[in-house]
Design an enzyme around this catalytic site. Sequence first.
Site, PDB file in Angstrom:
ATOM      1  N   ASP A  87       0.873  -1.176   0.000  1.00 22.44           N
ATOM      2  CA  ASP A  87       0.000   0.000   0.000  1.00 22.44           C
ATOM      3  C   ASP A  87       0.906   1.220   0.000  1.00 22.44           C
ATOM      4  O   ASP A  87       1.671   1.425   0.955  1.00 22.44           O
ATOM      5  CB  ASP A  87      -0.894   0.020   1.236  1.00 22.44           C
ATOM      6  CG  ASP A  87      -1.981  -1.043   1.179  1.00 22.44           C
ATOM      7  OD1 ASP A  87      -2.385  -1.414   0.071  1.00 22.44           O
ATOM      8  OD2 ASP A  87      -2.409  -1.511   2.246  1.00 22.44           O
TER       9      ASP A  87
ATOM     10  N   ASP B  92     -13.671  -3.304  -1.831  1.00 28.84           N
ATOM     11  CA  ASP B  92     -13.492  -3.039  -0.399  1.00 28.84           C
ATOM     12  C   ASP B  92     -14.874  -3.114   0.237  1.00 28.84           C
ATOM     13  O   ASP B  92     -15.758  -2.317  -0.097  1.00 28.84           O
ATOM     14  CB  ASP B  92     -12.883  -1.657  -0.169  1.00 28.84           C
ATOM     15  CG  ASP B  92     -11.488  -1.527  -0.780  1.00 28.84           C
ATOM     16  OD1 ASP B  92     -10.807  -2.557  -0.909  1.00 28.84           O
ATOM     17  OD2 ASP B  92     -11.098  -0.397  -1.121  1.00 28.84           O
TER      18      ASP B  92
END
Length: 275
Positions: free
Chosen positions: A11, A130
């Site tokens: 990330d 998500d």
Amino acid sequence: MFAKRIIPCLDCKDGRVVKGINFVNLRDAGDPGDMADMYNREGADELVMLDISASREGRATLMETVRRVAHRLFIPLTVGGGVRVLEDARRLLSAGADKVAVNTAAVETPEVVRTIAENYGRQAIVVAIDARRRKIDDGRLPIDDGQSKIENRQSSIVNQKWEVFTYGGTRPTGLDALEWARRVEELGAGEILLTSMDADGTQEGFDCELTAIIAQALHIPVIASGGAGSPEHIAEVFQKGCADAALAASIFHYETHSIRSLKEYLRTQGVPVRI
């Protein structure tokens, strides 16, 4: 049986690898190029790199970071963050990515999934989902039987569902994760990267219920993400969650477990992996 894949995730924000809990409280984890090189040597099956603030900030993925990472890899690289149109996918694939991941743009403009698949093949398009648990109320009200108020709905006769979020987990969409996963498969997605926002960064285990529901409903691979804290968690998401691949960050970034030792453990549990 196909081998299960172990996929570290980078990330990235401002050119650095970061890690947080439930998509917030980010802390620095290292240089993406150095970490990519390490995972390449350790035996990772693939690598995912997500520019986690690109969609929120309304900009394209940091291309120089993608080039640096791709230059040091000999395994497939998936890159996501800020991919909105076909041209964004073209730039990433030209910079060295093998696949592109689309999340926010897929929700706002679903045809982008079809367009990328038609131009580069299904194998080049990953749709990232998500998802966060939500409670659905059946609408009935409590009644008073004269002695005590009875919650006739049994805590609202709650059914657990999962809602899709976009913009790095900051915006609810109202979309049901299962229905959305089926839709993007029809549009041409080659894989689903499924992240449980509730489990993300907690290291308390994957949401195997969510993963299994979606994996069993689709004909394309599902990559489970969010919650890996131990080899047992990863074995569980393969065995109970029916995942095709497991993505993890914290346990690898901070050297809690190595990829090789994880794969050796998985073999003892009957999970087929490449060593």
